[in-house]
Design a protein around this motif. Structure first.
Motif, mmCIF file in Angstrom:
data_model
loop_
_atom_site.group_PDB
_atom_site.id
_atom_site.type_symbol
_atom_site.label_atom_id
_atom_site.label_comp_id
_atom_site.label_asym_id
_atom_site.label_seq_id
_atom_site.Cartn_x
_atom_site.Cartn_y
_atom_site.Cartn_z
ATOM 1 N N ILE A 1 -8.473 -12.479 -16.323
ATOM 2 C CA ILE A 1 -8.565 -11.769 -14.971
ATOM 3 C C ILE A 1 -8.122 -12.827 -13.883
ATOM 4 O O ILE A 1 -8.830 -13.745 -13.719
ATOM 5 N N GLY A 2 -7.193 -12.558 -13.207
ATOM 6 C CA GLY A 2 -6.702 -13.470 -12.272
ATOM 7 C C GLY A 2 -7.300 -12.778 -10.822
ATOM 8 O O GLY A 2 -7.174 -11.397 -10.650
ATOM 9 N N LEU A 3 -7.800 -13.646 -9.992
ATOM 10 C CA LEU A 3 -8.464 -13.398 -8.586
ATOM 11 C C LEU A 3 -7.725 -13.949 -7.495
ATOM 12 O O LEU A 3 -7.948 -15.150 -7.667
ATOM 13 N N PHE A 4 -6.980 -13.184 -6.981
ATOM 14 C CA PHE A 4 -6.335 -13.828 -5.581
ATOM 15 C C PHE A 4 -6.818 -13.309 -4.225
ATOM 16 O O PHE A 4 -7.013 -11.777 -4.278
ATOM 17 N N PHE A 5 -6.691 -13.701 -3.324
ATOM 18 C CA PHE A 5 -6.981 -13.461 -1.969
ATOM 19 C C PHE A 5 -6.402 -14.221 -0.986
ATOM 20 O O PHE A 5 -5.782 -15.271 -0.853
ATOM 21 N N ALA A 6 -6.439 -13.538 0.509
ATOM 22 C CA ALA A 6 -5.838 -14.294 1.508
ATOM 23 C C ALA A 6 -6.947 -13.834 2.454
ATOM 24 O O ALA A 6 -7.712 -12.994 2.675
ATOM 25 N N SER A 7 -7.376 -15.001 3.414
ATOM 26 C CA SER A 7 -8.441 -14.993 4.166
ATOM 27 C C SER A 7 -8.198 -15.672 5.435
ATOM 28 O O SER A 7 -7.619 -16.768 5.594
ATOM 29 N N SER A 8 -8.344 -15.234 6.636
ATOM 30 C CA SER A 8 -8.418 -15.783 8.064
ATOM 31 C C SER A 8 -9.521 -16.317 8.453
ATOM 32 O O SER A 8 -9.639 -17.544 9.153
ATOM 33 N N THR A 9 -10.658 -15.883 8.065
ATOM 34 C CA THR A 9 -11.811 -16.294 8.868
ATOM 35 C C THR A 9 -12.845 -16.864 7.888
ATOM 36 O O THR A 9 -13.837 -17.601 7.999
ATOM 37 N N MET B 1 -12.740 -14.950 -16.363
ATOM 38 C CA MET B 1 -12.414 -15.021 -14.984
ATOM 39 C C MET B 1 -11.785 -16.051 -14.481
ATOM 40 O O MET B 1 -12.240 -17.259 -14.662
ATOM 41 N N ALA B 2 -10.283 -16.345 -13.863
ATOM 42 C CA ALA B 2 -9.791 -17.513 -13.353
ATOM 43 C C ALA B 2 -10.554 -17.792 -12.114
ATOM 44 O O ALA B 2 -11.451 -17.263 -11.515
ATOM 45 N N ASP B 3 -10.290 -18.843 -11.642
ATOM 46 C CA ASP B 3 -10.751 -19.224 -10.138
ATOM 47 C C ASP B 3 -10.295 -18.580 -9.214
ATOM 48 O O ASP B 3 -9.302 -17.771 -9.423
ATOM 49 N N ALA B 4 -11.115 -18.072 -8.188
ATOM 50 C CA ALA B 4 -10.655 -17.367 -7.010
ATOM 51 C C ALA B 4 -9.701 -18.166 -6.341
ATOM 52 O O ALA B 4 -9.984 -19.418 -5.893
ATOM 53 N N LEU B 5 -8.512 -17.959 -6.331
ATOM 54 C CA LEU B 5 -7.553 -18.619 -5.659
ATOM 55 C C LEU B 5 -6.720 -18.127 -4.374
ATOM 56 O O LEU B 5 -6.375 -16.793 -4.300
ATOM 57 N N ASN B 6 -6.437 -18.842 -3.297
ATOM 58 C CA ASN B 6 -5.907 -18.142 -2.302
ATOM 59 C C ASN B 6 -4.459 -18.215 -2.270
ATOM 60 O O ASN B 6 -3.723 -18.941 -3.224
ATOM 61 N N VAL B 7 -3.741 -17.301 -1.970
ATOM 62 C CA VAL B 7 -2.433 -16.897 -2.416
ATOM 63 C C VAL B 7 -1.746 -17.967 -1.868
ATOM 64 O O VAL B 7 -0.630 -18.299 -2.340
ATOM 65 N N ASN B 8 -1.977 -18.915 -0.897
ATOM 66 C CA ASN B 8 -1.157 -19.918 -0.448
ATOM 67 C C ASN B 8 -1.140 -21.130 -1.331
ATOM 68 O O ASN B 8 -0.483 -21.985 -1.152
ATOM 69 N N LYS B 9 -1.984 -21.086 -2.287
ATOM 70 C CA LYS B 9 -1.602 -22.000 -3.555
ATOM 71 C C LYS B 9 -1.413 -21.197 -4.630
ATOM 72 O O LYS B 9 -1.515 -21.903 -5.932
ATOM 73 N N ALA B 10 -0.716 -20.231 -4.685
ATOM 74 C CA ALA B 10 -0.621 -19.505 -5.996
ATOM 75 C C ALA B 10 0.965 -19.326 -6.063
ATOM 76 O O ALA B 10 1.684 -19.532 -4.981
ATOM 77 N N SER B 11 1.464 -18.636 -7.060
ATOM 78 C CA SER B 11 2.737 -18.415 -7.523
ATOM 79 C C SER B 11 3.069 -17.264 -8.073
ATOM 80 O O SER B 11 1.948 -16.724 -8.707
ATOM 81 N N ALA B 12 4.151 -16.625 -7.684
ATOM 82 C CA ALA B 12 4.578 -15.389 -8.578
ATOM 83 C C ALA B 12 4.417 -15.510 -9.949
ATOM 84 O O ALA B 12 3.892 -14.454 -10.478
ATOM 85 N N GLY B 13 4.893 -16.536 -10.562
ATOM 86 C CA GLY B 13 4.764 -16.597 -11.921
ATOM 87 C C GLY B 13 3.180 -16.827 -12.413
ATOM 88 O O GLY B 13 2.889 -16.043 -13.654
ATOM 89 N N LEU B 14 2.393 -17.264 -11.570
ATOM 90 C CA LEU B 14 0.962 -17.360 -12.042
ATOM 91 C C LEU B 14 0.141 -15.784 -11.955
ATOM 92 O O LEU B 14 -0.618 -15.429 -13.069
#
Length: 180
Positions: free
Chosen positions: A4-12, A31-44
Motif C-alpha cells: 500500500i502506497g500512502l501519499f499526501f500533500a499538506s500545507s499546514t 504499508m509504505a512510509d507516509a510520503l509527501n508528494v514533493n518527495k515522490a515520483s510517478a514511477g513510485l
C-alpha cells in the motif's frame, strides 16, 4: 516491498499528521512510509496496486502546491507528473481535509479534483463516506450524496477525527485485502 502506497500533500501539517495516523494503524509490512508528494515520483506511485492519497483543500478549493504556499510543492505540481500513469487495476482510497465553516462552498474540493484525476485514468476508488454530520454548501468531492473518500475537518470537528478515521479504515480494509 509493502503493498500500500500512502501519499499526501499538506500545507499546514494537518494532512501529514493524518497520514501518519493511518500509517500507525497498519503493519509496516503492508504499508509504505507516509510520503509527501514533493518527495515522490510517478514511477513510485505506479509501482503500487493499492494507494491511499490524502490532501488538504486550500482557499477557494485549490490543491496544495507551490502557488498556495505548500513547502516543496504539492498535488498541484505532482498530478501533471502522473498524467501517463495507468491507474487501471489500482485500488485507491482518498482522504481530504477541509474547513466547512470558513469554506462551505468549496469544502474538501481538492479531494474531488484528485478523485476526478485517478478515476479518469481507470482507478477503482473505494471508501466513499457519508456526507451526514457536515454543514457545507457544496463540494467537488460529493458524488451521489456521499463524499468520494473520508473528509476530516480539523478546524471544526477535530473531536470526531479518531472515530471517523477508525471507521473509514475498517471500511476500506477489505478492499485492500486487509484484516483490521
Amino acid at each position: 516491498m509493502p503493498h500500500i502506497g500512502l501519499f499526501f500533500a499538506s500545507s499546514t501539517g494537518n494532512t501529514r499528521r493524518i497520514a501518519k495516523l493511518i500509517k500507525k494503524r497498519f503493519d509496516d509490512d503492508i504499508m509504505a512510509d507516509a510520503l509527501n508528494v514533493n518527495k515522490a515520483s510517478a514511477g513510485l506511485v505506479a509501482g503500487y496496486t493499492h494507494l491511499i492519497l490524502g490532501t488538504s483543500t486550500l482557499g477557494g478549493g485549490q490543491l496544495p502546491g507551490l502557488s498556495t504556499d505548500c513547502m516543496g510543492g504539492g498535488w498541484e505540481e505532482f498530478l501533471p507528473q502522473l498524467q501517463q500513469v495507468d491507474f487501471s487495476g489500482k485500488t485507491v482510497a482518498l482522504f481530504g481535509l477541509g474547513d466547512q465553516a470558513r469554506y462551505p462552498e468549496e469544502f474538501a474540493d481538492a479531494m474531488g479534483i484528485i478523485h476526478e484525476f485517478v478515476a479518469a485514468r481507470g482507478a477503482k476508488v473505494v471508501g466513499a463516506w457519508p456526507a451526514d454530520d457536515y454543514d457545507f454548501i457544496s463540494s467537488r468531492a460529493l458524488l451521489d450524496d456521499r463524499f468520494v473518500g473520508l473528509v476530516l475537518d480539523q478546524e471544526n470537528q477535530k473531536s470526531l477525527t479518531d472515530t471517523r478515521l477508525d471507521s473509514w479504515l475498517k471500511l476500506i480494509a477489505p478492499e485492500f485485502g486487509l484484516p483490521l
